[in-house]
Design an enzyme around this catalytic site. Structure first.
Site, PDB file in Angstrom:
ATOM      1  N   GLY A 277       0.836  -1.195   0.000  1.00 26.58           N
ATOM      2  CA  GLY A 277       0.000   0.000   0.000  1.00 26.58           C
ATOM      3  C   GLY A 277       0.868   1.240   0.000  1.00 26.58           C
ATOM      4  O   GLY A 277       2.085   1.148   0.175  1.00 26.58           O
ATOM      5  N   THR A 317      -2.034  -3.274   6.948  1.00 25.28           N
ATOM      6  CA  THR A 317      -1.468  -2.388   5.923  1.00 25.28           C
ATOM      7  C   THR A 317      -2.233  -1.064   5.930  1.00 25.28           C
ATOM      8  O   THR A 317      -1.631   0.017   5.914  1.00 25.28           O
ATOM      9  CB  THR A 317      -1.524  -3.055   4.545  1.00 25.28           C
ATOM     10  OG1 THR A 317      -0.763  -4.279   4.608  1.00 25.28           O
ATOM     11  CG2 THR A 317      -0.935  -2.157   3.470  1.00 25.28           C
ATOM     12  N   GLU A 321      -0.866   2.639   6.717  1.00 31.04           N
ATOM     13  CA  GLU A 321      -0.947   3.707   5.713  1.00 31.04           C
ATOM     14  C   GLU A 321      -1.799   4.878   6.209  1.00 31.04           C
ATOM     15  O   GLU A 321      -1.491   6.035   5.916  1.00 31.04           O
ATOM     16  CB  GLU A 321      -1.503   3.168   4.391  1.00 31.04           C
ATOM     17  CG  GLU A 321      -0.667   2.074   3.732  1.00 31.04           C
ATOM     18  CD  GLU A 321       0.776   2.461   3.463  1.00 31.04           C
ATOM     19  OE1 GLU A 321       1.087   3.667   3.375  1.00 31.04           O
ATOM     20  OE2 GLU A 321       1.613   1.548   3.353  1.00 31.04           O
ATOM     21  N   VAL A 342       8.891  11.678  17.113  1.00 20.51           N
ATOM     22  CA  VAL A 342       8.039  11.232  18.214  1.00 20.51           C
ATOM     23  C   VAL A 342       8.959  10.867  19.370  1.00 20.51           C
ATOM     24  O   VAL A 342       9.883  10.066  19.208  1.00 20.51           O
ATOM     25  CB  VAL A 342       7.188  10.011  17.798  1.00 20.51           C
ATOM     26  CG1 VAL A 342       6.426   9.448  18.993  1.00 20.51           C
ATOM     27  CG2 VAL A 342       6.212  10.389  16.679  1.00 20.51           C
ATOM     28  N   THR A 345       8.865   6.927  21.020  1.00 20.34           N
ATOM     29  CA  THR A 345       9.254   5.768  20.212  1.00 20.34           C
ATOM     30  C   THR A 345      10.781   5.717  20.208  1.00 20.34           C
ATOM     31  O   THR A 345      11.420   6.659  19.727  1.00 20.34           O
ATOM     32  CB  THR A 345       8.729   5.905  18.773  1.00 20.34           C
ATOM     33  OG1 THR A 345       9.158   7.164  18.234  1.00 20.34           O
ATOM     34  CG2 THR A 345       7.210   5.858  18.733  1.00 20.34           C
TER      35      THR A 345
END
Ligand code: ZN
Ligand code: CA
Length: 483
Positions: A277, A317, A321, A342, A345
């Site tokens: 995708g 997916t 996306e 971020v 993370t």
């Protein structure tokens, strides 16, 4: 419960309230265990070896959530469950034979109206004269979260979705409505931290896993105001699309988007080039609105369908996306030990494939290592299960900024409701949903609705009388799946 009390309860509910019997045990039990209420649908906590005459304290129960409290797993004697506020007070709810066996164990679906801690008492129903006895026979008391808040835990935003199916081969690529609905349900689970596989997130990261407070609805209104099921179907002569946006325009064998300020456009097609995708970032919405949206290969959309197979078979997916579409970067920052902007993370060296073992330490990010189970990594669908609180901050900035047109979208309002003068802006979400639907709209306080749900054959599936502003919920969890 003995039969005589059953008979009485049918004859008169008032009478039942005055008899000291089924489930109405006094707050005189001793404390046994304490546990935190589950926060993910399907998860449970358990107090093994509870004796009659004891209580278990459940902390952090959330108003509007429904918890199933049961001893059904241990049918050793005739138990009773009584629920009190922690520390005692007025009995809130009780059950005697809720597992379905007269004289057997107990089960009750409890929906607190006030968030907080509750004591769940276990008692032994010996006979009508001794309904609340103690004993030392082991029972397991299980508390399972079976549904969440409905109207009392609304999302910050519900995003209207249109799915453009662009197919060459009608037998394989023209995916079913059911496959499409399954993807919307996955998104609604993942973006509300209600995914059933959340338990794969290690304890080191589960505390910063976010409820993104975003839900998705299949559009019920087109940009021009007509009724729709949120799906367009277009046959094309193009055998295989790539990442070049051709699927997003009818001039190149695809389908033009609906106004991307107001809709999330998905295109589902035969996607080549090794892509599952791809998505367009919100920063490009102003300059390139005609290519805004998300493209997914038909084999990777949703979690059901003839071509859907592991390891990309759980609809992640689209979860990934849509993360990009809401401005999330890949978790490794697309560079060696790169930055995803971020804070929570951990910096990680590269993408992860398949499913690493925890901890997977790179870029000196020990002891916990990469947050590879985040949706913005590249692991298998069954290995990813969370967004972080820091990612939520970025997404919130997006929905307040570049994508603020979504919050005023009419895309999920019901068409044709205008005949009812005092009712405006009616919408239903999540739709599709797993059983509990929330009605939003504005109507004067004091007005009440009778809601009747029909299936496509015109049969009544559910009648919910007297829904008012305080309880805009329809529960279809006992109805069979369908439209
Ligand atoms: Zn990506
Ligand atoms: Ca980071």
């Amino acid at each position: 419960m003995k039969n005589i009390f059953k008979a009485l309860s049918v004859l008169s509910l008032l009478l039942l309230n005055t008899i000291h019997s089924s489930g109405q045990c006094p707050y005189d039990n001793t404390a046994y265990l304490q546990g935190t209420a589950p926060t993910v649908i399907g998860n449970f906590i358990e107090a093994a070896e509870t004796w009659a005459g004891e209580f278990n304290r459940v902390t952090g129960m959330v108003a509007g959530n429904t918890y199933r409290i049961s001893t059904c797993n241990t049918p050793t004697y005739d138990s009773q469950i009584s629920i009190y506020p922690a520390g005692g007070g007025t009995l809130i709810a009780s059950d005697d034979d809720g597992c379905g066996t007269s004289g057997g164990p107990s089960s009750i679906d409890f929906t607190p109206t006030v968030s907080g801690d509750y004591d769940v008492l276990l008692d032994y129903y010996q006979d009508a004269q001794n309904p609340c006895e103690s004993n030392t026979i082991d029972m397991t008391m299980r508390v399972t979260l079976i549904s969440t808040g409905g109207s009392q835990n609304p999302p910050d935003l519900t995003i209207p979705v249109v799915v453009h199916v662009v197919y060459n081969d009608p037998n394989t690529e023209n995916i079913s409505d059911a496959q499409i609905f399954s993807q919307i349900q996955v998104l609604n689970a993942d973006y509300r931290r209600l995914n059933a596989d959340f338990s794969i997130v290690p304890g080191a990261f589960s505390g910063i896993a976010a409820d993104m407070k975003i839900e998705f609805c299949m559009a019920s209104r087109t940009p021009s105001g007509s009724a729709t099921n949120g799906i367009t179907r277009t046959q094309t002569s193009v055998l295989e699309f790539t990442g070049d946006n051709a699927v997003k325009s009818s001039a190149t064998g695809g389908k033009d988007p609906w106004n991307p300020q107001n809709y999330l456009n998905f295109w589902v097609c035969n996607l080549g080039g090794g892509l599952l995708g791809y998505a367009q970032f919100p920063a490009d919405l102003a300059t390139s609105p005609e290519t805004d949206g998300v493209v997914i290969g038909y084999k990777y959309f949703g979690n059901t369908g003839p071509a859907v197979a592991p390891p990309y078979n759980l609809g992640r997916t689209a979860t990934h996306e849509v993360g990009h579409w809401l401005n999330l970067r890949h978790i490794w920052g697309d560079a060696s030990c790169g930055d995803d902007f971020v804070n929570d993370t951990p910096t990680q060296e590269d993408h992860n494939y398949q499913c690493p073992n925890f901890p997977h330490i790179t870029c000196s990010n020990g002891p916990n290592g990469d947050m590879f189970m985040d949706y913005m990594d590249y692991v298998n669908d069954n290995c990813m299960a969370m967004f972080s609180e820091g990612q939520k901050v970025r997404v919130q900035a997006t929905i307040a900024g570049a994508r603020s047109g979504l919050s005023s979208s009419l895309g999920c309002q019901v068409v044709g409701i205008d005949e009812i003068g005092w009712l405006s802006g009616l919408s239903i979400s999540p739709n599709p949903g797993k059983g509990e639907f929330r009605i939003s709209g504005s109507f004067p306080a004091g007005e009440k609705l009778n809601v009747t749900v029909y299936n496509l054959m015109g049969q009544i599936v559910n009648e919910t009388k007297v829904v008012d502003q305080a309880g805009l919920k329809i529960d279809l969890s006992n109805s069979s799946a369908g439209i």
